[in-house]
Design a protein around this motif. Structure first.
Motif, PDB file in Angstrom:
ATOM      1  N   ALA A 216       0.684  -1.324   0.062  1.00 51.23           N
ATOM      2  CA  ALA A 216      -0.047  -0.027  -0.140  1.00 51.23           C
ATOM      3  C   ALA A 216       0.939   1.283   0.232  1.00 51.23           C
ATOM      4  O   ALA A 216       0.656   2.336  -0.871  1.00 51.23           O
ATOM      5  CB  ALA A 216      -0.839  -0.012   1.324  1.00 51.23           C
ATOM      6  N   MET A 217       2.058   1.423   0.888  1.00 45.36           N
ATOM      7  CA  MET A 217       2.945   2.619   0.737  1.00 45.36           C
ATOM      8  C   MET A 217       3.665   2.743  -0.597  1.00 45.36           C
ATOM      9  O   MET A 217       3.662   3.803  -0.822  1.00 45.36           O
ATOM     10  CB  MET A 217       3.815   2.283   2.216  1.00 45.36           C
ATOM     11  CG  MET A 217       2.998   2.249   3.547  1.00 45.36           C
ATOM     12  SD  MET A 217       2.305   3.928   3.754  1.00 45.36           S
ATOM     13  CE  MET A 217       0.783   3.416   3.408  1.00 45.36           C
ATOM     14  N   LEU A 218       3.830   1.500  -1.077  1.00 44.17           N
ATOM     15  CA  LEU A 218       4.423   1.683  -2.208  1.00 44.17           C
ATOM     16  C   LEU A 218       3.642   2.172  -3.506  1.00 44.17           C
ATOM     17  O   LEU A 218       4.146   2.861  -4.273  1.00 44.17           O
ATOM     18  CB  LEU A 218       5.124   0.246  -2.905  1.00 44.17           C
ATOM     19  CG  LEU A 218       6.211  -0.052  -2.057  1.00 44.17           C
ATOM     20  CD1 LEU A 218       6.590  -1.680  -2.195  1.00 44.17           C
ATOM     21  CD2 LEU A 218       7.579   0.651  -2.278  1.00 44.17           C
ATOM     22  N   ILE A 219       2.251   1.793  -3.351  1.00 43.11           N
ATOM     23  CA  ILE A 219       1.343   2.222  -4.336  1.00 43.11           C
ATOM     24  C   ILE A 219       1.145   3.752  -3.957  1.00 43.11           C
ATOM     25  O   ILE A 219       1.011   4.546  -5.061  1.00 43.11           O
ATOM     26  CB  ILE A 219      -0.070   1.768  -3.966  1.00 43.11           C
ATOM     27  CG1 ILE A 219       0.063   0.056  -4.575  1.00 43.11           C
ATOM     28  CG2 ILE A 219      -1.115   2.089  -5.018  1.00 43.11           C
ATOM     29  CD1 ILE A 219      -0.945  -0.962  -4.384  1.00 43.11           C
ATOM     30  N   ILE A 220       1.217   4.162  -2.940  1.00 41.06           N
ATOM     31  CA  ILE A 220       0.738   5.678  -2.632  1.00 41.06           C
ATOM     32  C   ILE A 220       1.737   6.309  -2.827  1.00 41.06           C
ATOM     33  O   ILE A 220       1.841   7.367  -3.571  1.00 41.06           O
ATOM     34  CB  ILE A 220       0.357   5.647  -1.021  1.00 41.06           C
ATOM     35  CG1 ILE A 220      -0.583   5.176  -0.523  1.00 41.06           C
ATOM     36  CG2 ILE A 220       0.325   6.974  -0.687  1.00 41.06           C
ATOM     37  CD1 ILE A 220      -1.265   5.172   0.625  1.00 41.06           C
ATOM     38  N   ALA A 221       3.036   6.010  -2.782  1.00 41.85           N
ATOM     39  CA  ALA A 221       4.183   6.610  -3.067  1.00 41.85           C
ATOM     40  C   ALA A 221       4.452   6.795  -4.578  1.00 41.85           C
ATOM     41  O   ALA A 221       4.788   7.981  -5.031  1.00 41.85           O
ATOM     42  CB  ALA A 221       5.586   6.001  -2.497  1.00 41.85           C
ATOM     43  N   GLY A 251      -6.134  15.938  -1.081  1.00 40.22           N
ATOM     44  CA  GLY A 251      -6.984  15.107  -1.689  1.00 40.22           C
ATOM     45  C   GLY A 251      -6.487  13.431  -1.682  1.00 40.22           C
ATOM     46  O   GLY A 251      -7.546  12.879  -1.489  1.00 40.22           O
ATOM     47  N   ILE A 252      -5.182  13.247  -1.630  1.00 38.89           N
ATOM     48  CA  ILE A 252      -5.244  11.836  -1.249  1.00 38.89           C
ATOM     49  C   ILE A 252      -5.490  11.281  -0.075  1.00 38.89           C
ATOM     50  O   ILE A 252      -6.258  10.028   0.092  1.00 38.89           O
ATOM     51  CB  ILE A 252      -3.495  11.490  -1.419  1.00 38.89           C
ATOM     52  CG1 ILE A 252      -2.937  11.685  -3.033  1.00 38.89           C
ATOM     53  CG2 ILE A 252      -3.049  10.245  -1.183  1.00 38.89           C
ATOM     54  CD1 ILE A 252      -1.519  11.524  -3.102  1.00 38.89           C
ATOM     55  N   PRO A 253      -5.158  11.824   1.139  1.00 39.20           N
ATOM     56  CA  PRO A 253      -5.723  11.299   2.186  1.00 39.20           C
ATOM     57  C   PRO A 253      -7.344  11.545   2.382  1.00 39.20           C
ATOM     58  O   PRO A 253      -7.884  10.386   3.008  1.00 39.20           O
ATOM     59  CB  PRO A 253      -5.258  12.270   3.326  1.00 39.20           C
ATOM     60  CG  PRO A 253      -4.063  12.723   2.626  1.00 39.20           C
ATOM     61  CD  PRO A 253      -4.489  12.964   1.479  1.00 39.20           C
ATOM     62  N   ILE A 257      -9.392   7.948   3.022  1.00 36.70           N
ATOM     63  CA  ILE A 257     -10.323   7.636   4.287  1.00 36.70           C
ATOM     64  C   ILE A 257     -11.764   7.566   3.649  1.00 36.70           C
ATOM     65  O   ILE A 257     -12.358   6.369   4.178  1.00 36.70           O
ATOM     66  CB  ILE A 257     -10.254   8.983   5.021  1.00 36.70           C
ATOM     67  CG1 ILE A 257      -8.949   9.394   5.618  1.00 36.70           C
ATOM     68  CG2 ILE A 257     -11.486   9.048   6.303  1.00 36.70           C
ATOM     69  CD1 ILE A 257      -8.961  10.468   6.401  1.00 36.70           C
ATOM     70  N   LEU A 258     -12.348   8.202   2.865  1.00 36.15           N
ATOM     71  CA  LEU A 258     -13.464   7.922   2.241  1.00 36.15           C
ATOM     72  C   LEU A 258     -13.557   6.515   1.704  1.00 36.15           C
ATOM     73  O   LEU A 258     -14.644   5.796   1.905  1.00 36.15           O
ATOM     74  CB  LEU A 258     -14.010   8.732   1.090  1.00 36.15           C
ATOM     75  CG  LEU A 258     -14.305  10.248   1.461  1.00 36.15           C
ATOM     76  CD1 LEU A 258     -14.286  11.257   0.392  1.00 36.15           C
ATOM     77  CD2 LEU A 258     -15.494  10.509   2.368  1.00 36.15           C
ATOM     78  N   GLY A 259     -12.754   6.005   0.960  1.00 36.00           N
ATOM     79  CA  GLY A 259     -12.559   4.665   0.402  1.00 36.00           C
ATOM     80  C   GLY A 259     -12.472   3.641   1.518  1.00 36.00           C
ATOM     81  O   GLY A 259     -13.333   2.646   1.165  1.00 36.00           O
ATOM     82  N   THR A 260     -11.775   3.809   2.447  1.00 42.48           N
ATOM     83  CA  THR A 260     -11.672   2.853   3.288  1.00 42.48           C
ATOM     84  C   THR A 260     -12.947   2.919   4.127  1.00 42.48           C
ATOM     85  O   THR A 260     -13.417   1.477   4.551  1.00 42.48           O
ATOM     86  CB  THR A 260     -10.358   3.215   4.655  1.00 42.48           C
ATOM     87  OG1 THR A 260      -9.464   3.267   3.744  1.00 42.48           O
ATOM     88  CG2 THR A 260     -10.587   2.266   5.600  1.00 42.48           C
ATOM     89  N   SER A 290      -8.836   0.878  -0.562  1.00 42.87           N
ATOM     90  CA  SER A 290      -8.755   2.086  -0.973  1.00 42.87           C
ATOM     91  C   SER A 290      -7.674   2.513  -1.698  1.00 42.87           C
ATOM     92  O   SER A 290      -7.509   3.449  -2.552  1.00 42.87           O
ATOM     93  CB  SER A 290      -9.185   2.827   0.354  1.00 42.87           C
ATOM     94  OG  SER A 290      -9.104   4.208   0.281  1.00 42.87           O
ATOM     95  N   SER A 291      -6.192   2.170  -0.968  1.00 39.73           N
ATOM     96  CA  SER A 291      -5.095   2.645  -1.767  1.00 39.73           C
ATOM     97  C   SER A 291      -5.021   1.928  -3.153  1.00 39.73           C
ATOM     98  O   SER A 291      -4.463   2.913  -3.926  1.00 39.73           O
ATOM     99  CB  SER A 291      -3.839   2.110  -0.717  1.00 39.73           C
ATOM    100  OG  SER A 291      -4.036   2.368   0.686  1.00 39.73           O
ATOM    101  N   ALA A 292      -5.153   0.952  -3.328  1.00 40.56           N
ATOM    102  CA  ALA A 292      -5.113   0.210  -4.536  1.00 40.56           C
ATOM    103  C   ALA A 292      -6.165   0.715  -5.635  1.00 40.56           C
ATOM    104  O   ALA A 292      -5.928   0.766  -6.889  1.00 40.56           O
ATOM    105  CB  ALA A 292      -5.347  -1.431  -4.616  1.00 40.56           C
ATOM    106  N   ALA A 293      -7.552   1.054  -5.204  1.00 46.58           N
ATOM    107  CA  ALA A 293      -8.602   1.266  -5.915  1.00 46.58           C
ATOM    108  C   ALA A 293      -8.124   2.469  -7.039  1.00 46.58           C
ATOM    109  O   ALA A 293      -8.849   2.495  -8.017  1.00 46.58           O
ATOM    110  CB  ALA A 293      -9.831   1.633  -5.521  1.00 46.58           C
ATOM    111  N   ARG A 294      -7.557   3.475  -6.543  1.00 48.43           N
ATOM    112  CA  ARG A 294      -7.428   4.545  -7.475  1.00 48.43           C
ATOM    113  C   ARG A 294      -6.125   4.525  -8.429  1.00 48.43           C
ATOM    114  O   ARG A 294      -5.902   5.236  -9.094  1.00 48.43           O
ATOM    115  CB  ARG A 294      -7.037   5.746  -6.469  1.00 48.43           C
ATOM    116  CG  ARG A 294      -8.190   6.504  -5.880  1.00 48.43           C
ATOM    117  CD  ARG A 294      -7.989   7.544  -4.946  1.00 48.43           C
ATOM    118  NE  ARG A 294      -7.098   7.223  -3.913  1.00 48.43           N
ATOM    119  CZ  ARG A 294      -5.958   7.742  -3.884  1.00 48.43           C
ATOM    120  NH1 ARG A 294      -5.514   8.606  -5.024  1.00 48.43           N
ATOM    121  NH2 ARG A 294      -5.069   7.289  -3.090  1.00 48.43           N
TER     122      ARG A 294
END
Length: 466
Positions: A216-221, A251-253, A257-260, A290-294
């Protein structure tokens, strides 16, 4: 006078015969070079994946190789064959390299090679880098490319080291190292290919915080641009941040949060996904998806078993994507922010589009609306076409077809499992959607025709709205 007349006649002859060098030798536009570059890499990847050495089943059909190459270069992750079992180690290496090139962007990779060759970038190379959205200005791309490549490699190395902790005990030394490197690259570049076999993705690690949080952190980075990271590092003050950085930081957080929350609320009642799971595992998996979905298509359950409301919500997340100039796809968070700002400014009756105490240039407002509109039109058109082509198989599953097409456009890679079952024409449509989604509708459109400023303006006339 005779000399001038002769020159005039000569110029007319050249114009009529097509021998006028000013017309026949026009340099390619940066967007055109970008499209040609991506096509070249996809073609090379296709040819390599067709070879018997690339698979465990001999020669690979051109369509399967083309689909896989396009998905890897466009860092999407949709597949028509199982990556872990169909492709040989050589084929998996080809896919990894294609994800790396596509993730960093063909432009960044190509310009990095130029830097190594001649030590500097020419005007055309700089303009191509600017066209990708990685930077708003024309200068400074040389150092940008160097920093982008360095940051990407460091991030992937850090992710691989963390994954080694889990994968070496499970797969052994050599296999564990390869699994760690491959999935770190796939996560950081948002390519989301996996080698676990049977289309399982990360289903075997749904209770493992180390693997899921690292991915997840790699995806967000990978979905956050270098310019935003540099702005945060240099200024460290909200007042000094650029508007672009402020939008991304908020936007990212917000979307995470909304997705989670939404995924957890809906899927916690679904026995096929999160139902009957411990609360901590529900929260972990909801945050992960939620991290992966976008931006990336890793999953911990068969997404075809998800609630239709979850699929619809995730379609929205995939369409938005993440930061411009990053590994992510979609129309981007900044584009969505401008569209919302246009609506809010109009509701308040303001003449200008205002966002966080700044006026957004009218040109960018038009670009944002164009990108979103073209994206919606493309997704709807492709989804309706595929549903007609596949009506015998997916008569009552239009939401799944729409989900698959949006995933292709957003270069996400999440799948309900129907892609391998699609007919050849439908798979070709998904290939086109991935390609257009990665380059962007506007970039592709401008690559096909020259932009020209009109020399005159028409009279103004109002029309009724609503």
């Amino acid at each position: 006078m005779r000399v001038k007349r002769a020159r005039t006649i000569s110029s007319h002859i050249k114009l009529l015969t097509g021998n006028d060098k000013s017309l026949t030798e026009r340099p390619l536009l940066p967007a055109q070079r970008l499209v040609i570059g991506f096509l070249a890499v996809i073609t090379l990847g296709t040819l390599l994946l067709m070879l018997p050495v690339s698979s465990n089943h001999g020669w690979t059909s051109p369509l399967v190789a083309l689909f896989t190459s396009t998905s890897a270069v466009c860092v999407t992750g949709l597949v028509v064959v199982d990556t872990g079992t169909y492709w040989s180690p050589f084929g998996q290496l080809v896919i990894l390299l294609l994800m790396e090139v596509g993730g960093l962007g063909f432009v960044v990779g190509a310009t990095a090679l130029v830097l190594l060759g001649k030590g500097r970038l020419g005007f055309q190379e700089r303009e191509i880098v600017r066209q990708t959205g990685t930077t708003l200005i024309l200068g400074g791309q040389s150092s940008f490319v160097t920093r982008a490549v360095t940051l990407a490699l460091v991030g992937q190395l850090a992710g691989a080291i963390l994954l080694l902790i889990r994968f070496i005990p499970e797969f052994g030394l050599i296999r564990g190292i390869w699994m760690s490197i491959f999935h770190s690259v796939a996560a950081f570049t948002n390519g989301s290919f996996d080698l676990f076999g049977d289309y399982r993705s990360l289903a075997g690690y749904r209770s493992d915080p180390l693997v899921l949080l690292t991915i997840a952190m790699l995806i967000i980075a990978g979905g956050t641009s270098l310019l935003v990271a540099e702005d945060l590092w240099r200024h460290r003050s909200w007042r000094k941040f650029t508007l672009d950085t402020k939008i991304i930081v908020i936007g990212i957080p917000t979307l995470l949060i909304l997705g989670t929350v939404f995924i957890m609320l809906i899927e916690s009642k679904n026995p096929n996904t999160l139902g009957n799971r411990p609360l901590g595992e529900q929260l972990l998996n909801s945050f992960f998806h939620s991290s992966a979905a976008r931006t990336a298509g890793f999953t911990t359950w068969n997404f075809g078993l998800s609630d239709d409301r979850t699929l619809f919500f995730v379609i929205g997340l995939m369409f938005i994507g993440s930061a411009p100039g990053s590994m992510a796809g979609g129309i981007k968070i900044t584009t969505m922010a401008i569209i919302l700002a246009v609506a809010w400014s109009n509701i308040l009756g303001r003449r200008d589009t205002e966002l966080m105490r700044r006026r957004v240039p009218q040109e960018q407002v038009g670009q944002a609306l164009t990108v979103a509109l073209l994206g919606v039109l493309l997704i709807v058109t492709i989804a309706l076409t595929i549903s007609l082509l596949e009506r015998a198989r997916f008569r009552d599953d239009f939401i799944k077809v729409l989900f698959e097409v949006t995933s292709a456009f957003g270069t996400v890679g999440l799948s309900t499992g129907i892609t391998p079952e699609l007919s050849a024409p439908s798979q070709i449509l998904l290939i086109i959607t991935m390609f257009v989604g990665r380059l962007g509708p506007v970039t592709l459109a401008t690559s096909l025709s020259h932009r020209s400023q009109s020399k005159y303006r028409f009279p103004i006339e109002s029309v009724r709205i609503g």
